[in-house]
Design an enzyme around this catalytic site. Structure first.
Site, PDB file in Angstrom:
ATOM      1  N   GLU B  62       0.724  -1.281  -0.081  1.00  0.00           N
ATOM      2  CA  GLU B  62       0.189  -0.138  -0.018  1.00  0.00           C
ATOM      3  C   GLU B  62       0.961   1.204  -0.131  1.00  0.00           C
ATOM      4  OE1 GLU B  62      -0.904  -2.624   1.657  1.00  0.00           O
ATOM      5  OE2 GLU B  62      -2.852  -3.167   0.603  1.00  0.00           O
ATOM      6  N   HIS B 131     -12.310  -4.826   8.434  1.00  0.00           N
ATOM      7  CA  HIS B 131     -12.550  -4.369   6.762  1.00  0.00           C
ATOM      8  C   HIS B 131     -13.891  -3.658   6.637  1.00  0.00           C
ATOM      9  CE1 HIS B 131      -9.911  -8.053   6.267  1.00  0.00           C
ATOM     10  NE2 HIS B 131     -10.037  -8.071   5.291  1.00  0.00           N
TER      11      HIS B 131
END
Ligand SMILES: Cc1ncc(C[n+]2csc(CCOP(=O)(O)OP(=O)(O)O)c2C)c(N)n1
Lengths: 326, 329
Positions: B62, B131
């Site tokens: 990321e 999540h």
């Protein structure tokens, strides 16, 4: 084996860049010592030659990303002295209108796209600049400079893998000055050489004496040629030595005295001067270069001193493209 | 009239922008054709048109994804970074808050970062604590970032076009539960300007200020309360930061009552900012205190029964409106 020959004009170029860095550093330290300037300053004493020789292998249009200790990189890349001095002094005539300071110099005209105060974070950004060049086919190379300490941060590893995966035209220049703040290399890294880490990503890695002008230039030039030819990134580990504390005026009792003395013998400045003399440059010629540079330093210091302080309205500008409300 | 889903709408906006400008590129995990065009299929069909140089499937990195987009943006590109789920922005925080957000300012305006970070999240699908987070308040606290979230497909298309055209970094939040929503097809070239809220329903007794999926809840509740004789105005912010303060203030000035509703946890959320600004602007004109409704102060639970208890409850929202309308002071 890297080539050991060098063009005389290139050597003069490297000498001039090195001395520009060295005389600017000297000037800053004197401004700080005489109280004419009161800012945090990361001296580059001991690392002048690494960047001078590396930047001499780049084109002015190539990109550079560097760190808080990047003044040698910026000056060697060509950032003009007047706005650079003014920026470090926090004046409106600075490269960034006084809003960046020494840790955040940007000067796109000379290719200096980012200077970051966050260790290791320049590498992923350098990949992006290189990716843009790759997609555009503009032939530019991106160089990113960082210290040995930065090679233990996650961003280093993510960026190395991605650069090699995509064969980006980027050069990772690790200036191994043997310290990350107060921690010696052997106390923060278990491998002997950062080049080992390049191998781990399938990347070309070269170890070079960063105080050897010819080796440093030729190593960089080879990496630049590879990158421009589309052959991908190179990690260069340039050995050098931080001859003072982490920032100017800070305690450096943790650096063993014997080692400091040993390293003083490898000081890149007298060594480069000797190399120049060996190549039939005369004392007078070299002194003239330095005298001219010193005049430029005095002018830059004066420019910075006379430049106004930024006004409070600057806070509302450049947050977004549109100015924000008061 | 033909209809379009939010997934199709976002795909179309990116497709249009890529057709117009070779500098628009998309980087993210699994985004290319070889990997199936993204886990939520947003980039489906784009690799075939624009090639793997522009639709780049990345390693799971990321920081490297966002960093590469920052660098490409500095070089004049208009990159889009796909961060698969919003919780994973934590990994890329340095690149987002220290670099993307600040480079325009720190460089004195010499460089800028026209970057879109697309990410997805949402409570109610049983993904659990790592999540499902709505983290817009983190980014709203950083000067230099714009934050956008659509509540319907047509807006998603128009806001995405505006986000890609924006010369500042934009965090674009897509709610997983909204991907299947359908709107009347706005047609090609549709643009919704950033920073402009929509009055999703007009009303006169109380304003619900909200954004994203909870706009649907607010509209449903407004419909129910209308039967009780309570007229609710629903403001869909669309851009969370910087938000359309003029539209919000005008609505609350008219109704005299406001509830700020969001899916993110209530504590220290964007609701606190909006409620506080309403107090500063309208003190003395308000007929009831401005209240906030948001998610519970815990990690999002997995079990459906708990997840439903975590998320702002429609009855509680309706009750909050009734309380405001009946406020005696
Ligand atoms: C992410 C991060 N962690 C810690 C620091 C504090 N810090 C500033 S410089 C430095 C040492 C870095 O060493 P190195 O990368 O070798 O660079 P050098 O200063 O030797 O040039 C540290 C730890 C920082 N700026 N950023």
């Amino acid at each position: 084996m890297t080539d050991t020959t060098i063009d005389r004009d290139k050597l003069r170029d490297i000498y001039t860049r090195t001395m520009r860095v060295a005389r600017a550093d000297e000037k800053f330290r004197s401004l700080l010592m005489t109280g004419k300037l009161a800012v945090i300053y990361y001296t580059v004493r001991g690392q002048e030659l690494v960047s001078a020789a590396a930047m001499a292998a780049l084109e002015p249009s190539d990109y550079l990303v560097t760190t808080y200790r990047g003044q040698h990189d910026q000056i060697a890349k060509g950032v003009p002295l007047n706005p650079l001095f003014a920026e470090i002094a926090g004046k409106v005539g600075g490269t960034c209108r006084g809003k960046g300071g020494s840790m955040h110099i940007t000067h796109p005209e000379t290719g200096v796209m980012v200077t970051t105060g966050v260790v290791g974070s320049g590498l992923p950004i350098a990949n992006g600049l290189a990716l843009a060049s790759q997609n555009r086919g503009d032939g530019k190379v991106t160089m990113v400079c960082f210290g040995d300490g930065a090679t233990n941060i996650g961003a280093f590893h993510e960026a190395m893998n991605m650069a090699q995966l995509w064969k980006l035209p980027v050069i990772f220049l690790c200036q191994n000055n043997r310290y990350g703040e107060h921690t010696a290399f052997a106390d923060h890294t278990k491998v002997d050489s950062i080049v080992t880490r390049a191998k781990a990503y399938g990347m070309a890695g070269v170890h070079v004496d960063g105080n050897d002008a010819i080796a440093m230039y030729n190593t960089t030039k080879a990496a630049v040629d590879r990158a421009r030819a589309g052959e991908g990134p190179t990690l260069i580990e340039a050995m050098c030595y931080r001859m003072m504390g982490h920032f100017f005026g800070s305690d450096f009792s943790y650096m063993p005295k014997e080692h400091l003395a040993e390293m003083a013998a490898e000081d890149p400045l007298p060594r480069l001067r000797q190399l120049m003399l060996d190549h039939q440059f005369t004392e007078a010629e070299l002194d003239a270069i330095v005298a001219d540079l010193d005049a430029q330093m005095d002018a830059a210091a004066e420019f910075a001193a006379n430049s106004p302080l930024p006004g409070p309205e600057e806070i509302r500008k450049d947050v977004f493209e549109e100015e924000i409300a008061a | 009239m033909t209809q379009i889903t939010m997934t199709q709408a976002i795909n179309r906006a990116i497709d249009e922008a890529m057709a117009e400008d070779a500098g628009v590129i998309l980087l993210g995990e699994d985004v290319a054709a070889k990997q199936g065009g993204g886990v939520f299929k947003i980039s489906s069909g784009l690799t075939e048109k624009y090639g793997e140089n522009r639709i780049r499937a990345t390693p799971i990195s990321e920081q490297a994804i966002v960093g590469a987009c920052v660098g490409a943006a500095l070089a004049g590109f208009r990159p889009i970074a796909e961060i698969m789920l919003m919780n994973f922005v934590t990994v890329a925080m340095d690149q987002i808050v220290n670099h993307a957000a600040k480079l325009r300012f720190m460089s004195g305006g010499q460089t800028n970062v026209p970057l879109v970070i697309r990410t997805t999240t949402g409570v109610g699908v049983g993904f659990g604590g790592q999540h499902s987070d709505m983290l817009e308040a983190w980014f709203a606290h950083v000067a230099g970032l714009k934050i956008v979230t659509p509540s319907n497909a047509a807006d998603a298309q128009g806001l995405m076009r505006a986000a890609i055209a924006c010369n500042d970094p934009v965090i674009f939040i897509e709610n997983i539960l909204c991907y299947g929503l359908k709107s009347d097809d706005p047609g090609p070239g549709h643009v919704v300007p950033l920073g402009k809220a929509a009055v999703a329903r007009e009303g006169s007794d109380c304003t619900i200020v909200t954004y994203g999926r909870t706009v649907l809840d607010a509209l449903e509740i407004a419909g129910k309360l209308a039967d009780e004789g309570i007229s609710v105005e629903v403001i869909d912010l669309r851009t969370i930061a910087p938000y359309d303060e003029a539209t919000v203030t005008a609505s609350v000035e008219k109704t005299g009552r406001a509830i700020v509703l969001h899916e993110a946890v209530k504590q220290y959320g964007t609701g606190a900012e909006i409620a506080s600004r309403l107090n500063e602007k309208l003190f003395g004109k308000l007929k009831a205190p401005v209240t906030r409704i948001g998610g519970a102060f815990s990690a999002v639970p997995m079990a459906n029964a708990l997840e439903q208890a975590w998320i702002p409850n429609k009855d509680a929202i309706a009750d909050a409106v009734r309380t405001a309308v009946n406020w005696k002071g």
